[in-house]
Design a protein around this motif. Sequence first.
Motif, PDB file in Angstrom:
ATOM      1  N   ARG A  34      -1.902   6.102  -0.146  1.00 54.39           N
ATOM      2  CA  ARG A  34      -2.292   4.877  -0.802  1.00 54.39           C
ATOM      3  C   ARG A  34      -3.214   3.328   0.291  1.00 54.39           C
ATOM      4  O   ARG A  34      -3.307   2.794  -0.173  1.00 54.39           O
ATOM      5  CB  ARG A  34      -0.884   4.722  -0.983  1.00 54.39           C
ATOM      6  N   ALA A  35      -2.448   4.095   1.831  1.00 49.57           N
ATOM      7  CA  ALA A  35      -2.379   3.279   2.623  1.00 49.57           C
ATOM      8  C   ALA A  35      -3.841   2.957   2.245  1.00 49.57           C
ATOM      9  O   ALA A  35      -4.731   1.470   2.294  1.00 49.57           O
ATOM     10  CB  ALA A  35      -2.436   3.256   3.855  1.00 49.57           C
ATOM     11  N   TYR A  94      -5.082   0.513  -0.938  1.00 49.85           N
ATOM     12  CA  TYR A  94      -4.307  -0.779  -0.306  1.00 49.85           C
ATOM     13  C   TYR A  94      -5.287  -1.615   0.365  1.00 49.85           C
ATOM     14  O   TYR A  94      -5.806  -2.732   0.586  1.00 49.85           O
ATOM     15  CB  TYR A  94      -3.027  -0.983  -0.043  1.00 49.85           C
ATOM     16  N   TYR A 153       2.104   0.529  -3.374  1.00 48.33           N
ATOM     17  CA  TYR A 153       1.776   0.658  -1.893  1.00 48.33           C
ATOM     18  C   TYR A 153       3.328   0.372  -1.604  1.00 48.33           C
ATOM     19  O   TYR A 153       2.989   0.641  -0.096  1.00 48.33           O
ATOM     20  CB  TYR A 153       0.509   0.614  -1.085  1.00 48.33           C
TER      21      TYR A 153
END
Length: 221
Positions: free
Chosen positions: A92-93, A96, A123
């Motif tokens: 997810r990082a 994002y 996130y």
Amino acid sequence: MTERGALTAEGVRAALESAASVDERAKIERRMTDPRTQVIGVRMGTVFDIAKANARMPLAEVDRLLDSDGYEMRMVAVSILDFQARTKGVDRAALYELWMRRLDRMDTWDFIDRSAPRVVGLYLLDRRRDVLFELARSDDRWHRRTAITAAFSIIRAGDLDDPLALCEILADDPEHLVQTNVGVALREIGRVDPARLEEFVARRGDDLSAHARRTARVALA
């Protein structure tokens, strides 16, 4: 040379151009909020099918799609990010960080609505949301819409404090395309905690646009 079967920005462009029509281009151009946006002319159902077929595309290629001035190219890009954000175990990082680094390319309401709730909001579920407050105070209407739209996933997780604080900042926003999603955020807050929505509307309802107020009150009906 591109590997056979690889998921690439060039492959997406070819698929979109093969599905384009003059009539569809005219329809899409009528709803664009920026006359500089280039439209290929592909119906949204087909755009989403192409995105789904490319849902495992490497982020470097998604980044190349975001470089395009073509509306449908970027819609495929944000849809791929949204599909990936739904995937268990996804980084997810990385999603994002790409989305926020290319914030300047998120310049239509539907790019934001298609991807900000899951790519940005999910996130931030267990992280500080300072970035949303910075966006909410921006002079750029798309940044402000991003702030409240990303909050949708936070609201659905039952976390209402920051979303309500964002609504406080944006309650009297002069931009219709921000107000519409303030109304949606308040409606969703009301579905989680009607009393907190009632208190907000009683206190700030006159600052909301009529559209946002009507949308919010759906949860109180």
